[in-house]
Design a protein around this motif. Sequence first.
Motif, PDB file in Angstrom:
ATOM      1  N   TRP A 112       0.834  -1.210   0.000  1.00 33.18           N
ATOM      2  CA  TRP A 112       0.000   0.000   0.000  1.00 33.18           C
ATOM      3  C   TRP A 112       0.867   1.257   0.000  1.00 33.18           C
ATOM      4  O   TRP A 112       0.515   2.266  -0.617  1.00 33.18           O
ATOM      5  CB  TRP A 112      -0.956   0.003   1.186  1.00 33.18           C
ATOM      6  CG  TRP A 112      -1.952  -1.128   1.212  1.00 33.18           C
ATOM      7  CD1 TRP A 112      -2.234  -1.960   2.268  1.00 33.18           C
ATOM      8  CD2 TRP A 112      -2.819  -1.561   0.152  1.00 33.18           C
ATOM      9  NE1 TRP A 112      -3.205  -2.877   1.932  1.00 33.18           N
ATOM     10  CE2 TRP A 112      -3.587  -2.650   0.638  1.00 33.18           C
ATOM     11  CE3 TRP A 112      -3.025  -1.136  -1.168  1.00 33.18           C
ATOM     12  CZ2 TRP A 112      -4.535  -3.313  -0.149  1.00 33.18           C
ATOM     13  CZ3 TRP A 112      -3.957  -1.804  -1.942  1.00 33.18           C
ATOM     14  CH2 TRP A 112      -4.700  -2.865  -1.447  1.00 33.18           C
ATOM     15  N   SER A 146       1.023   6.394  -7.167  1.00 29.31           N
ATOM     16  CA  SER A 146      -0.021   7.397  -7.397  1.00 29.31           C
ATOM     17  C   SER A 146       0.603   8.784  -7.545  1.00 29.31           C
ATOM     18  O   SER A 146       0.253   9.547  -8.448  1.00 29.31           O
ATOM     19  CB  SER A 146      -1.006   7.344  -6.228  1.00 29.31           C
ATOM     20  OG  SER A 146      -1.872   8.424  -6.292  1.00 29.31           O
ATOM     21  N   GLN A 196      -2.751   3.897 -11.839  1.00 26.13           N
ATOM     22  CA  GLN A 196      -3.855   3.280 -12.587  1.00 26.13           C
ATOM     23  C   GLN A 196      -3.371   2.241 -13.593  1.00 26.13           C
ATOM     24  O   GLN A 196      -4.090   1.297 -13.895  1.00 26.13           O
ATOM     25  CB  GLN A 196      -4.672   4.353 -13.327  1.00 26.13           C
ATOM     26  CG  GLN A 196      -5.386   5.319 -12.411  1.00 26.13           C
ATOM     27  CD  GLN A 196      -6.235   4.599 -11.366  1.00 26.13           C
ATOM     28  OE1 GLN A 196      -6.885   3.603 -11.671  1.00 26.13           O
ATOM     29  NE2 GLN A 196      -6.199   5.075 -10.122  1.00 26.13           N
ATOM     30  N   THR A 224      -8.789   2.602   0.188  1.00 31.15           N
ATOM     31  CA  THR A 224     -10.069   2.759  -0.525  1.00 31.15           C
ATOM     32  C   THR A 224     -10.414   1.469  -1.268  1.00 31.15           C
ATOM     33  O   THR A 224      -9.525   0.696  -1.638  1.00 31.15           O
ATOM     34  CB  THR A 224      -9.980   3.889  -1.573  1.00 31.15           C
ATOM     35  OG1 THR A 224      -8.998   3.511  -2.541  1.00 31.15           O
ATOM     36  CG2 THR A 224      -9.607   5.214  -0.947  1.00 31.15           C
ATOM     37  N   SER A 225     -11.703   1.277  -1.517  1.00 32.36           N
ATOM     38  CA  SER A 225     -12.094   0.027  -2.177  1.00 32.36           C
ATOM     39  C   SER A 225     -11.548  -0.026  -3.601  1.00 32.36           C
ATOM     40  O   SER A 225     -11.184  -1.094  -4.090  1.00 32.36           O
ATOM     41  CB  SER A 225     -13.607  -0.159  -2.156  1.00 32.36           C
ATOM     42  OG  SER A 225     -14.211   0.936  -2.767  1.00 32.36           O
ATOM     43  N   ALA A 226     -11.442   1.138  -4.281  1.00 31.16           N
ATOM     44  CA  ALA A 226     -10.908   1.125  -5.658  1.00 31.16           C
ATOM     45  C   ALA A 226      -9.481   0.569  -5.663  1.00 31.16           C
ATOM     46  O   ALA A 226      -9.117  -0.260  -6.505  1.00 31.16           O
ATOM     47  CB  ALA A 226     -10.921   2.542  -6.228  1.00 31.16           C
ATOM     48  N   LEU A 227      -8.687   1.003  -4.699  1.00 30.82           N
ATOM     49  CA  LEU A 227      -7.303   0.529  -4.639  1.00 30.82           C
ATOM     50  C   LEU A 227      -7.265  -0.944  -4.235  1.00 30.82           C
ATOM     51  O   LEU A 227      -6.482  -1.731  -4.767  1.00 30.82           O
ATOM     52  CB  LEU A 227      -6.514   1.402  -3.656  1.00 30.82           C
ATOM     53  CG  LEU A 227      -5.012   1.136  -3.536  1.00 30.82           C
ATOM     54  CD1 LEU A 227      -4.346   1.073  -4.903  1.00 30.82           C
ATOM     55  CD2 LEU A 227      -4.360   2.221  -2.691  1.00 30.82           C
ATOM     56  N   ARG A 228      -8.163  -1.315  -3.293  1.00 29.17           N
ATOM     57  CA  ARG A 228      -8.186  -2.723  -2.870  1.00 29.17           C
ATOM     58  C   ARG A 228      -8.506  -3.641  -4.043  1.00 29.17           C
ATOM     59  O   ARG A 228      -7.962  -4.726  -4.159  1.00 29.17           O
ATOM     60  CB  ARG A 228      -9.198  -2.924  -1.741  1.00 29.17           C
ATOM     61  CG  ARG A 228      -8.577  -2.660  -0.378  1.00 29.17           C
ATOM     62  CD  ARG A 228      -9.501  -3.089   0.738  1.00 29.17           C
ATOM     63  NE  ARG A 228     -10.493  -2.072   0.995  1.00 29.17           N
ATOM     64  CZ  ARG A 228     -11.814  -2.271   0.957  1.00 29.17           C
ATOM     65  NH1 ARG A 228     -12.304  -3.456   0.670  1.00 29.17           N
ATOM     66  NH2 ARG A 228     -12.644  -1.296   1.213  1.00 29.17           N
ATOM     67  N   TRP A 229      -9.363  -3.157  -4.946  1.00 31.59           N
ATOM     68  CA  TRP A 229      -9.708  -3.963  -6.114  1.00 31.59           C
ATOM     69  C   TRP A 229      -8.520  -4.142  -7.041  1.00 31.59           C
ATOM     70  O   TRP A 229      -8.421  -5.119  -7.779  1.00 31.59           O
ATOM     71  CB  TRP A 229     -10.868  -3.322  -6.891  1.00 31.59           C
ATOM     72  CG  TRP A 229     -12.199  -3.714  -6.340  1.00 31.59           C
ATOM     73  CD1 TRP A 229     -13.045  -2.938  -5.608  1.00 31.59           C
ATOM     74  CD2 TRP A 229     -12.834  -4.986  -6.463  1.00 31.59           C
ATOM     75  NE1 TRP A 229     -14.159  -3.648  -5.252  1.00 31.59           N
ATOM     76  CE2 TRP A 229     -14.070  -4.923  -5.765  1.00 31.59           C
ATOM     77  CE3 TRP A 229     -12.480  -6.184  -7.081  1.00 31.59           C
ATOM     78  CZ2 TRP A 229     -14.934  -5.997  -5.677  1.00 31.59           C
ATOM     79  CZ3 TRP A 229     -13.353  -7.256  -6.986  1.00 31.59           C
ATOM     80  CH2 TRP A 229     -14.564  -7.157  -6.301  1.00 31.59           C
ATOM     81  N   GLN A 230      -7.628  -3.159  -7.010  1.00 33.31           N
ATOM     82  CA  GLN A 230      -6.517  -3.193  -7.973  1.00 33.31           C
ATOM     83  C   GLN A 230      -5.407  -4.163  -7.570  1.00 33.31           C
ATOM     84  O   GLN A 230      -4.676  -4.669  -8.417  1.00 33.31           O
ATOM     85  CB  GLN A 230      -5.930  -1.781  -8.130  1.00 33.31           C
ATOM     86  CG  GLN A 230      -5.173  -1.626  -9.425  1.00 33.31           C
ATOM     87  CD  GLN A 230      -4.481  -0.287  -9.526  1.00 33.31           C
ATOM     88  OE1 GLN A 230      -4.838   0.668  -8.846  1.00 33.31           O
ATOM     89  NE2 GLN A 230      -3.482  -0.215 -10.375  1.00 33.31           N
TER      90      GLN A 230
END
Length: 242
Positions: free
Chosen positions: A115, A122, A128, A156-162
Amino acid sequence: MTARGATLAAGTTADLSAASGLPLDTFRPDHVADRIERALAAEGVGGPGALADRLRVDGAARERFRRAVAVSHSGFFRDPEQFVALEDRILPRLLEHVERPRVWSAGCANGLELWSLAVVLSRLGVLQRSRLLGSDLLEENLVVARAGVYEVVEITSALRWQAHWERRDLVSGPPPAGRWDLVLCRNVAIYLTSAAKARLHGVLAAALAPGGVLVLGRTERLSDPDVLGLRCTERHVYERPR
Ligand SMILES: C[S@@+](CC[C@H](N)C(=O)[O-])C[C@H]1O[C@@H](n2cnc3c(N)ncnc32)[C@H](O)[C@@H]1O
């Protein structure tokens, strides 16, 4: 006789390995002896045999022992000077020839190392289009990493998805598929026997893409980078020439 300082009998190590599900023979004997001694005190049992019996029937005690032997702690931007080097020198150089960086935190513990790296990617504007992987010996560490909820930060959930997470024993098993542009393997080999460390370093080196970079912990080094086809670019940092 206490476990620390004593040569652990092969039978003791095998018994505790079976009870804990850990490959204890890959960890330094003095480290294992120290963790056994602490576990004897913490669990209130009289010797390694009794400890093995406890680990077989008590899941919480087993997890405590596994996490202690594997040394499952990490931190957000742990050893910050290494993240400064990553942001100021290592990644900008890598990004000169890599469009979609593949980064792997090998021995990621609770995930904070990956993380932290995501924050740096980022800031550099490439998160991305990066591929993020964390791997660890212990599935229980990966559960924490996947959840991404810590005292210091919530992911964040967006980062967790990645991010992707895989359970891997990098001493006796294969590396993840593919070649990696950046591999962080910090504070993993320091607890291993020299044979296990050599095997780990060989696996990491082989997983590097041409031009890829391996970052070890700030007290670590490769004993012979040439043999692994790598060259040292700065302290604790090695590159596979393109
Ligand atoms: C001290 S933590 C390092 C965490 C992180 N790299 C850091 O420096 O903050 C060591 C991690 O290495 C993992 N580990 C130990 N032996 C391993 C092996 N054979 N294969 C993969 N991971 C291993 C442990 O489970 C533990 O999570």
